[in-house]
Design a protein around this motif. Structure first.
Motif, short mmCIF file in Angstrom:
data_model
loop_
_atom_site.label_atom_id
_atom_site.label_comp_id
_atom_site.label_asym_id
_atom_site.label_seq_id
_atom_site.Cartn_x
_atom_site.Cartn_y
_atom_site.Cartn_z
N ASP A 1 3.87 15.08 1.97
CA ASP A 1 4.28 16.34 2.58
C ASP A 1 4.48 17.40 1.50
OD1 ASP A 1 6.71 15.80 1.35
OD2 ASP A 1 7.75 15.25 3.19
N THR A 2 4.96 18.56 1.88
CA THR A 2 5.10 19.67 0.93
C THR A 2 6.12 19.38 -0.16
OG1 THR A 2 6.70 20.69 2.45
CG2 THR A 2 4.40 21.41 2.61
N MET A 3 7.00 18.40 0.07
CA MET A 3 7.98 18.01 -0.93
C MET A 3 7.47 16.85 -1.81
SD MET A 3 10.48 20.08 -0.43
CE MET A 3 11.83 19.30 -1.34
N GLY A 4 6.26 16.41 -1.53
CA GLY A 4 5.67 15.33 -2.30
C GLY A 4 6.06 13.93 -1.84
N VAL A 5 6.71 13.85 -0.66
CA VAL A 5 7.14 12.55 -0.13
C VAL A 5 5.96 11.86 0.53
CG1 VAL A 5 8.70 11.36 1.44
CG2 VAL A 5 9.49 13.40 0.23
N SER A 6 5.71 10.63 0.12
CA SER A 6 4.59 9.86 0.66
C SER A 6 4.89 9.38 2.07
CB SER A 6 4.30 8.67 -0.25
OG SER A 6 3.27 7.86 0.31
N LEU A 7 3.86 9.32 2.89
CA LEU A 7 4.01 8.83 4.26
C LEU A 7 4.27 7.32 4.27
CD1 LEU A 7 3.75 9.18 7.37
CD2 LEU A 7 1.29 8.79 7.08
N PHE A 8 3.67 6.60 3.33
CA PHE A 8 3.73 5.14 3.33
C PHE A 8 4.67 4.56 2.29
CE2 PHE A 8 -0.98 5.27 4.71
CZ PHE A 8 -0.63 5.36 6.05
N HIS A 9 5.21 3.39 2.64
CA HIS A 9 5.80 2.51 1.64
C HIS A 9 4.65 1.78 0.95
CE1 HIS A 9 9.96 2.94 2.90
NE2 HIS A 9 9.64 2.66 4.16
N GLU A 10 4.91 1.18 -0.19
CA GLU A 10 3.88 0.42 -0.89
C GLU A 10 3.43 -0.79 -0.08
OE1 GLU A 10 5.19 -0.63 -4.75
OE2 GLU A 10 5.23 1.42 -5.52
N ARG A 11 4.30 -1.29 0.80
CA ARG A 11 3.96 -2.51 1.55
C ARG A 11 2.96 -2.28 2.67
NH1 ARG A 11 9.15 -3.66 5.52
NH2 ARG A 11 9.61 -1.50 6.05
N ILE A 12 2.52 -1.05 2.85
CA ILE A 12 1.55 -0.78 3.91
C ILE A 12 0.30 -1.63 3.75
CG2 ILE A 12 0.51 1.15 2.67
CD1 ILE A 12 0.93 0.85 6.51
N TRP A 13 -0.11 -1.88 2.49
CA TRP A 13 -1.32 -2.65 2.26
C TRP A 13 -1.11 -4.12 2.57
CZ3 TRP A 13 -5.22 0.27 2.46
CH2 TRP A 13 -5.14 1.58 1.99
N GLU A 14 0.08 -4.63 2.32
CA GLU A 14 0.38 -6.01 2.67
C GLU A 14 0.42 -6.16 4.18
OE1 GLU A 14 0.97 -9.96 2.44
OE2 GLU A 14 0.45 -8.60 0.80
N LEU A 15 0.98 -5.16 4.87
CA LEU A 15 1.01 -5.19 6.33
C LEU A 15 -0.40 -5.19 6.90
CD1 LEU A 15 3.89 -2.63 7.01
CD2 LEU A 15 3.93 -5.07 7.57
N TRP A 16 -1.25 -4.35 6.35
CA TRP A 16 -2.63 -4.27 6.83
C TRP A 16 -3.36 -5.59 6.57
CZ3 TRP A 16 -6.09 -3.39 9.97
CH2 TRP A 16 -7.45 -3.20 9.68
N LYS A 17 -3.11 -6.21 5.43
CA LYS A 17 -3.72 -7.50 5.12
C LYS A 17 -3.31 -8.54 6.15
CE LYS A 17 -4.13 -10.93 1.40
NZ LYS A 17 -3.70 -11.29 0.02
N GLN A 18 -2.05 -8.50 6.58
CA GLN A 18 -1.55 -9.45 7.57
C GLN A 18 -2.14 -9.20 8.95
OE1 GLN A 18 2.69 -8.95 7.42
NE2 GLN A 18 2.90 -9.85 5.38
N GLN A 19 -2.35 -7.92 9.28
CA GLN A 19 -2.78 -7.57 10.63
C GLN A 19 -4.28 -7.56 10.83
OE1 GLN A 19 -0.62 -7.38 13.11
NE2 GLN A 19 0.95 -7.81 11.57
N GLN A 20 -5.06 -7.62 9.76
CA GLN A 20 -6.52 -7.58 9.91
C GLN A 20 -7.04 -8.70 10.80
OE1 GLN A 20 -9.05 -6.73 6.46
NE2 GLN A 20 -7.23 -6.12 5.34
N LYS A 21 -6.40 -9.86 10.73
CA LYS A 21 -6.87 -11.00 11.53
C LYS A 21 -6.66 -10.78 13.02
CE LYS A 21 -2.45 -13.41 10.85
NZ LYS A 21 -1.80 -14.60 10.25
N HIS A 22 -5.82 -9.80 13.38
CA HIS A 22 -5.54 -9.55 14.79
C HIS A 22 -6.43 -8.47 15.39
CE1 HIS A 22 -2.11 -12.16 14.60
NE2 HIS A 22 -1.52 -11.43 13.68
N VAL A 23 -7.25 -7.83 14.57
CA VAL A 23 -8.11 -6.75 15.06
C VAL A 23 -9.02 -7.23 16.18
CG1 VAL A 23 -9.98 -5.17 14.45
CG2 VAL A 23 -8.02 -5.41 12.93
N GLU A 24 -9.52 -8.45 16.04
CA GLU A 24 -10.40 -9.01 17.06
C GLU A 24 -9.70 -9.12 18.42
OE1 GLU A 24 -13.23 -12.99 17.75
OE2 GLU A 24 -12.02 -12.77 15.94
#
Length: 204
Positions: free
Chosen positions: A120-143
């Motif tokens: 955002d305009t204050m430089g605050v990131s939308l994501f925590h660093e764990r977003i990639w670990e969450l995505w790794k866990q959830q990829q198997k459920h996409v099907e």
């Protein structure tokens, strides 16, 4: 899920898209972040696509409305910017994209908001660093997000004329109150500690 397939071989169990999106949203710093709504919208667009025939018909209706409003030869962009989400949901069916396309598009959305575009305009990131670990866990459920084959999720309840074009009016079973009530019924009907509230279950 093996116990379900053994006892009910014709039972189709699919993961509810909204619950899947909420699992990824756990990786967001806060849902009050100014980019949160845009992220969730892009996530939904990565999973769903509109039926082309329905969308073309709605575009033509909107184009005719603009012509009737004395806007000569409206461009495609003139038409598209005037389509709101309510109209799309009312007159157009949605379907899930293929498993491969959903995975690729979600990856692209995460990369987009995981970079400088996700601050955002204050430089605050939308994501925590764990977003990639969450995505790794959830990829198997996409099907499991795929719409059940041969199951009619939309019912045409009527028609509506716009700009002289007759448009269908649809009601969707996906995410409806009746479907959530069916989840509750299944939870009570099947013995044992089984939680089905996160799933779309369809008996064939």
């Amino acid at each position: 899920m093996d116990i379900f397939r053994t006892a009910w071989p014709d039972l189709v169990v699919q993961l509810d898209v909204w619950h899947f999106m909420r699992r990824l949203a756990v990786g967001v710093t806060t849902d009050t972040h100014r980019l949160y709504a845009a992220f969730m919208g892009q996530l939904s667009a990565a999973i769903f696509c509109w039926d082309k025939s329905d969308l073309n018909l709605l575009n033509e209706a909107k184009r005719q409305q603009l012509i009737q409003a004395n806007i000569t030869d409206p461009s495609d962009s003139d038409v598209s910017v005037r389509l709101d989400r309510k109209e799309l949901s009312l007159h157009c069916r949605r379907m899930t994209r293929s498993t491969e396309v959903i995975g690729e598009r979600i990856q692209a959305v995460l990369e987009l908001f995981g970079g400088d575009s996700g601050r955002d305009t204050m430089g605050v990131s939308l994501f925590h660093e764990r977003i990639w670990e969450l995505w790794k866990q959830q990829q198997k459920h996409v099907e499991c997000l795929q719409d059940p084959k041969g199951v009619q999720l939309y019912t045409q309840t009527g028609t509506l004329k716009k700009g002289g074009v007759v448009l269908p009016v649809y009601r969707c079973a996906r995410g409806s109150t009746s479907l959530e009530s069916f989840h509750l019924h299944l939870q009570r009907f099947i013995p044992g500690k089984i939680y089905l509230c996160s799933f779309l279950c369809v008996l064939i």
